[in-house]
Design a protein around this motif. Structure first.
Motif, PDB file in Angstrom:
ATOM      1  N   GLY A   1      -9.306 -41.515  23.746  1.00 18.55           N
ATOM      2  CA  GLY A   1      -7.911 -41.943  23.660  1.00 18.55           C
ATOM      3  C   GLY A   1      -7.609 -43.102  24.581  1.00 18.55           C
ATOM      4  N   ALA A   2      -8.138 -43.055  25.793  1.00 24.74           N
ATOM      5  CA  ALA A   2      -7.884 -44.103  26.782  1.00 24.74           C
ATOM      6  C   ALA A   2      -8.658 -45.376  26.467  1.00 24.74           C
ATOM      7  N   THR A   3      -9.844 -45.225  25.869  1.00 25.21           N
ATOM      8  CA  THR A   3     -10.696 -46.392  25.620  1.00 25.21           C
ATOM      9  C   THR A   3     -10.518 -46.968  24.226  1.00 25.21           C
ATOM     10  N   HIS A   4      -9.685 -46.309  23.400  1.00 27.54           N
ATOM     11  CA  HIS A   4      -9.478 -46.732  22.010  1.00 27.54           C
ATOM     12  C   HIS A   4     -10.787 -46.736  21.236  1.00 27.54           C
ATOM     13  N   ARG A   5     -11.601 -45.723  21.522  1.00 23.79           N
ATOM     14  CA  ARG A   5     -12.871 -45.566  20.802  1.00 23.79           C
ATOM     15  C   ARG A   5     -12.851 -44.287  20.005  1.00 23.79           C
ATOM     16  N   LEU A   6     -13.836 -44.154  19.112  1.00 22.31           N
ATOM     17  CA  LEU A   6     -14.147 -42.910  18.441  1.00 22.31           C
ATOM     18  C   LEU A   6     -15.573 -42.529  18.821  1.00 22.31           C
ATOM     19  N   SER A   7     -15.988 -41.322  18.461  1.00 21.33           N
ATOM     20  CA  SER A   7     -17.339 -40.867  18.797  1.00 21.33           C
ATOM     21  C   SER A   7     -18.031 -40.323  17.565  1.00 21.33           C
ATOM     22  N   GLY A   8     -19.349 -40.419  17.568  1.00 20.40           N
ATOM     23  CA  GLY A   8     -20.124 -39.892  16.450  1.00 20.40           C
ATOM     24  C   GLY A   8     -21.519 -39.533  16.896  1.00 20.40           C
ATOM     25  N   ARG A   9     -22.242 -38.897  15.994  1.00 17.70           N
ATOM     26  CA  ARG A   9     -23.606 -38.479  16.263  1.00 17.70           C
ATOM     27  C   ARG A   9     -24.581 -39.300  15.427  1.00 17.70           C
ATOM     28  N   ALA A  10     -25.599 -39.826  16.115  1.00 16.17           N
ATOM     29  CA  ALA A  10     -26.671 -40.529  15.437  1.00 16.17           C
ATOM     30  C   ALA A  10     -27.556 -39.502  14.729  1.00 16.17           C
TER      31      ALA A  10
END
Length: 509
Positions: free
Chosen positions: A411-420
């Motif tokens: 939320g703070a970094t304006h990123r999303l996350s995922g799994r390779a």
């Protein structure tokens, strides 16, 4: 026209009872908790808000018995709930799982306000036992000595719309001296392959695109049905299921890790290039004392074969430091294996006595300060290797399955996350178009840290998936409902890479 005097009086419909589940220990317990949630919801209960913290009509503890202070933790939590129960008429408390199976006769004596005690073999009885305790106004203790119904045949309330555990066996035939699981879960019992594949096909039909095959000793699958190649055949069969994009499994045992499994991993496109294989110790002397039926040479030989067949495989492990009798030379052998194997991550444990295990009464228990010092050396080495291995990923283009709630700073970094594909966690720049958990994005890795990767450039491609559709549909349906079941680590859904610090897994594979 009907007069007001003819109208039936309004009837107050009681609100449905709420439940909260607190889960401790291994993936099998987490999977069982999904079933417990499904059973309770089928019986008319609704989930309490995520921050309920005991403020529910039914609180269920799904316990683990493999840590030294597991019972103290349970009774401490039960003690904190006692005054709340006394002030909340009708509230019920249930205790299940491995500790309940082990301490069946003492839980109600130590905590007489507990309403239900049930074991690992009869989780399907929970709603009946709760109702019986309510009607009879006395505690119900029911522990089955053998499995009454395979957990996956019970109703379920999965915590992920796009990823799911699928249990292929329960129990374990090994006799590791540090592990009490076989005594509590029983001998290995395998599901029929057709039942497993039918469940997977049903899950895929619901939108799931990733499954993790689960067993106490997952690659021993087949020993109960008389087929030594059953596990590799199962992996290949998973490869033929349309719509199933990712297949993982946990946790295998080096003793049962055969060449046909390696070939199936390498030749089945949707079996991911990831392997979690517990080492426990690099010392042959310690492995013998642990009753681990392999030695250092055998373990490293498996690693070499996997890397030859699947060059980009990420290999993770479990290691116990300070097992009784472990010498400095023994510990150096563990460090040697870590250097040779170059694990992507390691789940490291300081040895603690498991009550009821042979190791708990062994001579030459290692002083706490020695165990701590060795543990810190191991963690430092693994951190260095993890970072070096992650740096090799910089510049690679990867397809990520978008995850839900895995990047605490997103939320703070304006990123999303995922799994390779190899299960590494990657934080990526949020694209302009909508991306949902379960969708797939293509990114280029730009930075590596010991426990995650960054893709700071623009997303190269977005692929909307049926899994993303399933997440969106479920999220919309859940908006007006209380938040999720309170489960402990590890998370439901895409399993996280195991950290290089001690955690809540049992480490007994």
């Amino acid at each position: 026209m009907t007069s007001s005097s003819d109208r039936s009086p309004a009837v107050d419909v009681p609100a449905p009872k709420s439940y909260e589940i607190r889960t401790y220990g291994c993936q099998m317990n987490v999977h069982d908790s999904e079933r417990l949630a499904g059973l309770l919801e089928e019986a008319g209960y609704v989930r309490a808000p995520e921050d309920a913290d005991g403020d529910a009509d039914v609180v269920v503890f799904n316990t683990c018995a493999v840590r030294e202070n597991a019972d103290n933790r349970l009774y401490g939590n039960l003690g904190r709930l006692a005054p709340r129960k006394a002030s909340r008429p009708g509230m019920q408390i249930a205790v299940g799982g491995c500790l309940a199976q082990k301490d069946r006769d003492t839980i109600v004596k130590k905590a007489p306000w507990v309403d239900v005690v049930f074991g690992t073999h009869n989780i399907g009885k929970l709603p009946v036992l709760l109702e019986r305790a309510r009607v009879q106004e006395e505690a119900q203790v029911e522990i089955a000595e053998s499995l009454e119904a395979f957990p996956s045949t019970l109703p379920t309330r999965r915590e992920s719309a796009y990823a799911a555990w699928v249990s292929i066996s329960v129990g374990c035939n090994n006799t590791c001296t540090f592990c009490i699981v076989p005594a509590l879960r029983g001998k290995e019992k395998d599901r029929r392959p057709g039942d497993i594949l039918a469940e997977i096909e049903t899950l895929v039909g619901e939108g799931v695109s990733e499954i993790t095959l689960l067993g106490q000793n997952v690659n021993a699958y087949g020993s109960d049905i008389g087929d030594r190649e059953a596990f590799s055949k199962l992996l290949r069969a998973c490869g033929k299921i349309e719509g199933l994009e990712r297949v993982r499994f946990t946790s295998p045992h080096p003793r049962d890790f055969t060449d046909d499994v390696i070939a199936a991993m390498a030749e089945t496109p949707n079996v991911m290039p990831q392997l979690h294989m517990p080492l426990q110790s690099g010392s042959d002397t310690v492995l013998k004392a642990m009753r681990r039926s392999y030695r250092q040479e055998r373990y490293l030989g498996i690693i070499e074969k996997v890397r030859a067949a699947i060059p980009h495989a990420a290999i993770t492990t479990d290691i116990i430091v300070g097992f009784p009798g472990e010498t400095e030379e023994d510990f150096e052998q563990t460090l040697h294996v870590v250097r040779e194997a170059r694990f992507a991550q390691a789940f490291t444990f300081q040895y603690s006595k498991r009550p009821g295990t042979p190791a708990a009464t062994m001579e030459n228990q290692i002083p706490k300060e020695v165990v701590q010092a060795r543990y810190e050396r191991l963690v430092a080495l693994q951190e260095e290797i993890s970072w070096e291995e992650n740096k090799k990923q910089v510049g690679r283009t990867l397809e990520l399955m978008v995850a839900e709630g895995e990047g605490r700073k997103d939320g703070a970094t304006h990123r999303l996350s995922g799994r390779a594909p190899d299960n590494r966690l990657v934080h990526f720049t949020k694209p302009d178009q909508e991306v949902r958990p379960g969708d797939v994005v293509t990114v280029e890795v730009t930075y590596a840290a010991p426990h995650h990767l960054l893709a700071e450039g623009p997303v190269l491609a977005v692929r909307r998936t049926r899994a993303g559709d399933a997440w969106e549909k479920r999220n919309a349906a859940e908006t007006a409902k209380p938040a999720g079941v309170m489960l402990g680590l590890p998370k439901i859904g895409v399993p996280e890479p195991l950290p290089a610090t001690a955690g809540s897994g049992c480490g007994c594979d």
